[in-house]
Every structure is written in structure tokens, then in C-alpha cells.
Design a protein around this motif. Structure first.
Motif, PDB file in Angstrom:
ATOM      1  N   LYS A  62       9.003  21.166 -15.912  1.00  0.00           N
ATOM      2  CA  LYS A  62       9.816  21.133 -17.061  1.00  0.00           C
ATOM      3  C   LYS A  62       8.839  21.860 -18.414  1.00  0.00           C
ATOM      4  CE  LYS A  62      13.265  19.042 -20.317  1.00  0.00           C
ATOM      5  NZ  LYS A  62      13.643  17.687 -20.661  1.00  0.00           N
ATOM      6  N   GLY A  63       9.374  22.945 -18.856  1.00  0.00           N
ATOM      7  CA  GLY A  63       8.829  23.482 -20.228  1.00  0.00           C
ATOM      8  C   GLY A  63       7.847  24.508 -19.634  1.00  0.00           C
ATOM      9  N   CYS A  64       7.428  24.640 -18.406  1.00  0.00           N
ATOM     10  CA  CYS A  64       6.363  25.614 -18.050  1.00  0.00           C
ATOM     11  C   CYS A  64       7.211  26.904 -17.222  1.00  0.00           C
ATOM     12  CB  CYS A  64       5.133  25.244 -17.548  1.00  0.00           C
ATOM     13  SG  CYS A  64       5.121  23.894 -16.605  1.00  0.00           S
ATOM     14  N   CYS A  65       8.640  26.241 -16.500  1.00  0.00           N
ATOM     15  CA  CYS A  65       9.262  27.518 -15.609  1.00  0.00           C
ATOM     16  C   CYS A  65      10.481  27.493 -16.219  1.00  0.00           C
ATOM     17  CB  CYS A  65       9.457  26.726 -14.396  1.00  0.00           C
ATOM     18  SG  CYS A  65       7.718  26.412 -13.573  1.00  0.00           S
ATOM     19  N   ASP A  66      11.189  28.759 -16.157  1.00  0.00           N
ATOM     20  CA  ASP A  66      12.395  28.932 -16.611  1.00  0.00           C
ATOM     21  C   ASP A  66      13.470  28.512 -15.756  1.00  0.00           C
ATOM     22  OD1 ASP A  66      11.172  30.564 -18.680  1.00  0.00           O
ATOM     23  OD2 ASP A  66      11.235  32.282 -17.307  1.00  0.00           O
ATOM     24  N   ALA A  67      13.120  28.439 -14.371  1.00  0.00           N
ATOM     25  CA  ALA A  67      14.164  27.783 -13.436  1.00  0.00           C
ATOM     26  C   ALA A  67      12.951  27.404 -12.122  1.00  0.00           C
ATOM     27  CB  ALA A  67      15.012  28.743 -12.961  1.00  0.00           C
ATOM     28  N   VAL A  68      13.436  26.346 -11.498  1.00  0.00           N
ATOM     29  CA  VAL A  68      12.830  25.954 -10.233  1.00  0.00           C
ATOM     30  C   VAL A  68      13.575  25.924  -9.068  1.00  0.00           C
ATOM     31  CG1 VAL A  68      10.918  24.680 -11.483  1.00  0.00           C
ATOM     32  CG2 VAL A  68      13.163  23.487 -10.778  1.00  0.00           C
ATOM     33  N   ASN A  69      12.869  26.971  -8.051  1.00  0.00           N
ATOM     34  CA  ASN A  69      13.514  26.985  -6.743  1.00  0.00           C
ATOM     35  C   ASN A  69      13.580  25.485  -6.103  1.00  0.00           C
ATOM     36  OD1 ASN A  69      13.109  29.490  -7.318  1.00  0.00           O
ATOM     37  ND2 ASN A  69      13.047  30.159  -5.178  1.00  0.00           N
ATOM     38  N   ILE A  70      14.637  25.328  -5.333  1.00  0.00           N
ATOM     39  CA  ILE A  70      14.675  23.958  -4.559  1.00  0.00           C
ATOM     40  C   ILE A  70      14.715  24.327  -3.051  1.00  0.00           C
ATOM     41  CG2 ILE A  70      15.793  21.761  -4.495  1.00  0.00           C
ATOM     42  CD1 ILE A  70      15.028  22.088  -7.286  1.00  0.00           C
ATOM     43  N   GLY A  84      -2.680  29.142 -18.789  1.00  0.00           N
ATOM     44  CA  GLY A  84      -4.223  29.914 -18.522  1.00  0.00           C
ATOM     45  C   GLY A  84      -3.582  31.691 -18.404  1.00  0.00           C
ATOM     46  N   ALA A  85      -2.398  31.974 -17.794  1.00  0.00           N
ATOM     47  CA  ALA A  85      -1.752  33.416 -18.040  1.00  0.00           C
ATOM     48  C   ALA A  85      -1.440  33.537 -19.177  1.00  0.00           C
ATOM     49  CB  ALA A  85      -0.851  33.242 -16.653  1.00  0.00           C
ATOM     50  N   GLY A  86      -1.196  32.863 -20.032  1.00  0.00           N
ATOM     51  CA  GLY A  86      -0.680  33.167 -21.492  1.00  0.00           C
ATOM     52  C   GLY A  86       0.833  33.335 -21.550  1.00  0.00           C
ATOM     53  N   LEU A  87       1.489  32.518 -20.637  1.00  0.00           N
ATOM     54  CA  LEU A  87       2.951  32.752 -20.572  1.00  0.00           C
ATOM     55  C   LEU A  87       3.341  31.214 -21.108  1.00  0.00           C
ATOM     56  CD1 LEU A  87       3.024  34.077 -16.979  1.00  0.00           C
ATOM     57  CD2 LEU A  87       3.659  35.359 -19.263  1.00  0.00           C
ATOM     58  N   PHE A  88       2.734  30.481 -21.856  1.00  0.00           N
ATOM     59  CA  PHE A  88       3.026  29.241 -22.369  1.00  0.00           C
ATOM     60  C   PHE A  88       2.994  29.142 -23.797  1.00  0.00           C
ATOM     61  CE2 PHE A  88       2.810  24.522 -23.483  1.00  0.00           C
ATOM     62  CZ  PHE A  88       3.861  24.074 -22.657  1.00  0.00           C
ATOM     63  N   PRO A  89       4.000  28.694 -24.701  1.00  0.00           N
ATOM     64  CA  PRO A  89       5.155  28.166 -24.274  1.00  0.00           C
ATOM     65  C   PRO A  89       6.289  29.142 -23.762  1.00  0.00           C
ATOM     66  CG  PRO A  89       5.105  28.081 -26.715  1.00  0.00           C
ATOM     67  CD  PRO A  89       3.773  28.532 -26.103  1.00  0.00           C
ATOM     68  N   ARG A  90       7.255  28.866 -23.103  1.00  0.00           N
ATOM     69  CA  ARG A  90       8.248  29.521 -22.381  1.00  0.00           C
ATOM     70  C   ARG A  90       9.182  29.969 -23.888  1.00  0.00           C
ATOM     71  NH1 ARG A  90       6.810  32.321 -19.805  1.00  0.00           N
ATOM     72  NH2 ARG A  90       8.822  32.956 -19.147  1.00  0.00           N
ATOM     73  N   PRO A  91       9.435  31.203 -23.699  1.00  0.00           N
ATOM     74  CA  PRO A  91      10.468  31.750 -25.002  1.00  0.00           C
ATOM     75  C   PRO A  91      11.865  30.896 -24.841  1.00  0.00           C
ATOM     76  CG  PRO A  91       9.743  33.775 -23.661  1.00  0.00           C
ATOM     77  CD  PRO A  91       9.158  32.478 -22.894  1.00  0.00           C
ATOM     78  N   GLN A  92      12.296  30.933 -25.871  1.00  0.00           N
ATOM     79  CA  GLN A  92      13.747  30.041 -25.936  1.00  0.00           C
ATOM     80  C   GLN A  92      14.814  31.381 -25.703  1.00  0.00           C
ATOM     81  OE1 GLN A  92      14.137  26.590 -25.486  1.00  0.00           O
ATOM     82  NE2 GLN A  92      12.012  27.010 -24.873  1.00  0.00           N
ATOM     83  N   VAL A  93      15.766  31.380 -24.797  1.00  0.00           N
ATOM     84  CA  VAL A  93      16.754  32.211 -24.939  1.00  0.00           C
ATOM     85  C   VAL A  93      18.169  31.805 -24.731  1.00  0.00           C
ATOM     86  CG1 VAL A  93      15.510  34.057 -23.871  1.00  0.00           C
ATOM     87  CG2 VAL A  93      16.823  32.391 -22.327  1.00  0.00           C
TER      88      VAL A  93
END
Lengths: 338, 227
Positions: free
Chosen positions: A52-60, A329-338
Motif C-alpha cells: 500500500k502506498g508504493c503501488c497504484d494497483a496490485v495483481n492478485i 530507489g527508482a524515484g517513484l515514491f511517493p506515488r502521485p495522487q489521481v
């Protein structure tokens, strides 16, 4: 969102966070959760909290590797409760067109609005190899069926869906390095023509090979018609890297990465595993894992620079705690809010 | 042809257990060609069963006969007396042959001596491979004469999946990837474009999924039509 009706009028296919993130032009990050081989809800909640917070969505995953697990939609419901957006994976191995459509109506009613359409691993690999498989339809026909349910409000048989239609942001997989390799961009084109809104690829470790694949994808104009999320995953050990290179179809692991993983454990290289203390083993494991995460971060940065790559799909099954440091580390955090 | 394999002798022994007189019936068509149930195999099986049951201390009478075609009732008439004399008939025909005997001789008890495997052909001496799934709606024209229903492990109509490697299927290095073969063949014919068409979901009604199948050809029937 109650269901897709509102999104039909606002220009979104489904209006999921993942769709809005991509439409807004943000570099998307998806993760992956493998449900437990039990009815244990806490395991899903625990993994969801890590992502939570680091992915926009998670595959199940859906009975991944043909091993019986908690269903994707069941686990997805728990993920929704945890405030995380699921991407339901649906394979054609275990269900015919009736069961798939019924389950997708149900998942939509439960608030799920991302779907990844897959053929499914053959049951030969799983824990019920004597099972009968289904394969009534294939993954491409599944993409088309679900798109038509959304856009034409029809079931696969052609009958109208009376009432709310399920509205999914529809995804498909691509294996850029599987054979016959020259046909792969064309198969991707077929999936896009069938209605794939987004694509998640098999794990990429060989960036130049992937860049070559993307050259062809751009030549076909596919990157303008779908969102391509490159698959990445942290290596856990040199052994895992060698195993994947040798045994998993469609995964290329350059020797350079295997050498880097080996070098990370160099301090213990002259010791036989039998002679190592528990502490030494865990120190070596930590060194390998740190290098695996570092390599993954570098891969994401390189993939992001390739035109047409709209995001990354981070697969760290049974190592969900690695996702946050990778995304950070990849500079993708925090995730943008849309 | 229909390709079949013999059941293990131990299983055959169990199937004929308790019978005094056993008739092994071979078939002169497909199973002869695939060396599973022709005259030669019927002879070997009956001899083996005679020896095995004798060694077990409870010898059974095992005789054998081979008909030209077990899957048509009319070819079975010549074994009528032998069938009547037997307590158990061990058919070395395919599943159709076993049922044809059971239907033609309702008083007989028939058991299968073979496992009917698939519809295929020999690819080298001693090797048979599946080619047709009898799906009832032939797609070979769109896949360059290579059947994905029978030969792709997932019967994908829009393959290949991600499990194709060096020409083989991920389920087994001995299994060719049907979609690699299809792509290669269509390319060599300059027809790769045809594979870019999306094949719609298949109509499985004409396959086993639609229930047991039957073909009626009125032009060939011998019944008289009512006015």
C-alpha cells in the motif's frame, strides 16, 4: 465507485486508479500478491499493507503455477478492504466462458475494476496434474469478451447485458523473449486489437533485448494504443538468476547480472554452505538481496527511458517487503495522487 | 488412425479374473497398424495370460481370434460361436471395438485390453503422435495444416503462449510447440498475415462438449421414407 456506470460518462473505461494514473501520464507502478494456499485472510492483509502506498494497483494471481490458492477475486476483496486497488488475474485454464463471465460480474459488483487476462500455466506444473483443464477460450478471446461486455454491453453469446455492465480496465500479458520471438510484437498487436488497455510483460532483465522489442512495438504504433508496463523483479540470489536463465521460458538473464549477484556474495565465496554459520548465511543472503534490489532499481530507471514504456510491474512474490525500497530507489515514491 | 496401447498384463489378469474361458479378440485395422491389438498381439496376449494364470495356480483357458474390423457389427458375426463359449471377452480393439462387441452380443461380458490413446500417425518407427482432436469443426485451413486444438497443450486458437522455447512446449521438451510450427509454416508460405486475424471463441458444440455425437445421412439410409 459503485460500478462502472459513472466512468462510462467521464471518458474512462473503468476509472480505476491504475487507468487514471496512466491516462494522466504518470509512470505507473503495479505490484503482485500471490494468495495463500489456505483460507488465511491475514496473510493477504499483511502483504497488502507492505504494498500500500508504493503501488497504484496490485495483481492478485489466479492459481498461479496451477497450484490451488485462495481465489483472485476472494483475495481481491480483502485487498480492497485494505484500501489497495487489485488487478484481478483471470486464467482460461480453470473456467469456461460461463464461469469467467459470472465471476467477472461478481468481481465488478464487489468494486474491482482492473483485470489481467491470461491463458494460465498448464496444470502439469501444479499440485493437481491429473486435473482436466478447460481452455474453452484463450487469453486473447478473453480480452475481447471482457471488452465487449464493457463497450457493447453484451455477453459472449451476443445477448445484451440488461442492467449494469462490468467495467474493467483490461490488461493482457506479453512475453517479449519467448519463442517464436519475431512473432511476439504481432501477438501483442493482436491483444491490443482485441481490446487490451494495458500490457504487463514477463520479467525483463535484458534491457537491450527489450529495447529491441519496443522498437518493433513502436513501429507497429502499439505504444500509442495501449499502456505497456515492463515486468521487473528483484533477484534473490545468484542461484535464482541462473535457474531462471536456464529453466524459465521467455526470461533472459544476462551473465553480467549473474556475475553482479555472485560478486555481492564474494565475501563468503570460499566457504562451503555446510561450513557457514547461520549468521554468515543470513549476512550473505542480505548482501545478495541488497544487490538484487539495487539491480531492480537500475532496471526500472533504464526501462523508464525507453519510449513507449508507461510503467513497471514489480513482481516480488513472497518478498513483498522489497517493493517499497525498489519504488523509492527508482524515484517513484511517493506515488502521485489521481 | 486410432492409436492405442496395451494395458499392463497384470491389469488384464484382473479384468479376466474368475473366468474359465477367455476369448481375446484382436482387430485388423488401426490397432494392428500401431502394434497394439492385431493378430500377432492377440496371440501374444492370450499366450501370456495362459502362462501367467497357470503360474498363479489357477489356469484359465485363453483363446484368441482376430476380426477384420471390430468397429462394425457385421464383421463380428464370424466370432459369434466363440463369444458364446467364452465367459469373458477381452477386446484388443479400441474403445469402439469393445462397445461394438458389447452391443452386438448383449449376453457377453466384454472388457478392454487396450487404452485407446488418440487419433494420430506414426512419425518414426515405434513413435506415434496425436494429430486430431475430432473437434467437429476443422480449423486446419487457418493454421497452415497444423492443428492447435490437438497439438497445443492449451488448445490456443490465438497462440503462441509464453511457454514456447526452442520449438518445444514448456510442458515437455519432447512435445513440439504447435504454434511455433504454425508460425513457421505460415511464414514459409508467405501467409503470416492470416495469423494476425483474431480467431473467435470456438463453437465446441460439434465437439464432445455438445454431448455424444451422431451423423445421419438421409441419402445413405436404407429406411423407406413415408410420403
Amino acid at each position: 465507485m459503485e460500478n462502472g456506470q459513472s466512468s462510462a460518462s467521464n471518458g474512462y473505461h473503468a476509472g480505476s486508479t491504475l487507468e487514471r494514473m496512466l491516462r494522466a501520464g504518470h509512470f505507473a507502478v503495479t505490484g503482485e500478491i500471490g494468495p495463500p494456499q489456505s483460507a488465511d485472510a491475514s496473510e493477504i492483509r499483511h502483504k497488502a499493507a507492505l504494498l500500500k502506498g508504493c503501488c497504484d494497483a496490485v495483481n492478485i494471481t489466479d492459481n498461479q503455477t496451477a497450484i490451488v490458492r485462495m481465489s483472485s477475486i476472494g483475495a481481491g476483496t480483502l485487498v480492497v478492504q485494505e484500501g489497495l486497488e487489485p488487478v484481478i488475474q483471470m486464467t482460461c485454464r480453470d473456467r469456461n466462458r460461463l464461469a469467467i463471465q459470472a465471476d467477472l460480474l461478481g468481481a465488478s459488483a464487489l468494486g474491482m475494476n482492473n483485470l489481467l487476462c491470461l491463458s494460465g500455466d498448464h496444470q502439469r506444473f501444479g499440485n493437481h496434474p491429473t486435473a482436466k483443464n478447460v481452455f474453452d477460450i484463450d487469453s486473447l478471446q478473453l480480452v475481447k469478451m471482457v471488452s465487449d461486455m464493457r463497450d457493447k454491453k453484451i455477453f459472449q453469446c451476443g445477448e445484451d447485458i440488461k442492467g449494469s455492465e462490468p467495467r474493467y480496465f483490461v490488461g493482457a500479458a506479453s512475453a517479449p523473449f519467448a519463442d517464436p520471438i519475431d512473432f511476439r510484437p504481432y501477438r501483442l498487436a493482436k491483444k491490443v486489437a482485441a481490446g487490451a488497455d494495458f500490457i504487463q510483460t514477463q520479467l525483463v532483465y535484458d534491457v537491450p533485448a527489450f529495447a529491441k522489442f519496443m522498437d518493433k512495438v513502436r513501429e507497429l504504433g502499439l505504444h500509442k494504443k495501449t499502456y505497456i508496463l515492463a515486468g521487473v523483479g528483484p533477484l534473490k540470489s545468484p542461484g535464482m538468476a541462473r535457474y531462471m536463465k536456464k529453466n524459465v521460458p521467455g526470461i533472459l538473464v544476462p551473465d553480467e547480472l549473474i556475475d553482479r549477484m555472485t560478486a555481492a556474495g564474494a565475501a563468503w565465496a570460499d566457504k562451503k554452505p555446510a561450513d557457514m554459520t547461520k549468521e554468515e548465511k543470513s549476512a550473505r543472503m542480505a548482501a545478495w538481496k541488497a544487490e538484487g534490489i539495487q539491480i531492480c532499481i537500475e532496471l526500472i530507471k533504464e526501462l523508464r527511458a525507453i519510449e513507449g514504456v508507461a510503467g513497471v510491474h514489480v513482481m516480488a512474490i513472497e518478498w513483498e517487503s522489497a517493493v517499497k525500497p525498489i519504488v523509492e530507489g527508482a524515484g517513484l515514491f511517493p506515488r502521485p495522487q489521481v | 488412425m486410432i492409436v492405442a496401447e496395451q494395458k499392463p498384463l497384470a491389469e488384464m489378469k484382473t479384468l479376466i479374473n474368475g473366468a474359465e474361458n477367455v476369448l481375446v479378440v484382436g482387430c485388423g485395422t488401426c490397432v494392428t497398424v500401431c502394434f497394439a491389438g492385431g493378430t500377432r498381439e492377440a496371440d501374444i496376449v492370450s499366450t501370456s495370460l495362459r502362462m501367467a494364470t497357470k503360474l498363479d495356480g489357477s489356469p484359465q483357458q485363453v483363446t484368441h481370434s482376430t476380426v477384420q474390423r471390430q468397429c462394425e457389427w457385421e464383421y463380428l458375426d464370424i466370432i459369434e460361436e466363440q463369444v458364446k463359449a467364452a465367459d469373458i471377452v477381452l477386446s484388443l480393439g479400441c474403445g469402439i471395438g469393445v462397445q461394438a462387441i458389447a452391443e452386438h452380443f448383449p449376453d457377453a461380458w466384454v472388457v478392454p485390453g487396450l487404452n485407446t490413446s488418440f487419433l494420430g500417425l506414426p512419425t518414426e518407427h515405434g513413435v506415434w503422435e496425436e494429430r486430431c482432436a475430432a473437434c467437429g469443426e476443422c480449423l486446419l485451413a487457418v493454421t497452415g495444416g497444423i492443428c492447435p486444438v490437438a497439438r497445443c497443450s492449451k488448445s490456443l486458437l490465438n497462440g503462441p503462449c509464453g511457454g514456447s522455447e526452442n520449438g518445444h512446449c514448456e510442458i515437455d521438451p519432447d512435445v513440439a510447440c504447435a504454434w511455433q510450427l504454425i508460425v513457421d509454416r505460415m511464414s514459409s508460405k508467405g501467409k503470416l498475415d492470416a495469423l494476425l486475424e483474431i480467431q473467435p471463441p470456438k463453437n465446441w458444440q460439434n465437439s464432445r462438449d455438445g454431448g455424444p455425437r451422431k451423423i445421419v445421412r438421409q441419402d445413405l439410409r436404407l429406411v423407406e421414407f413415408e410420403d
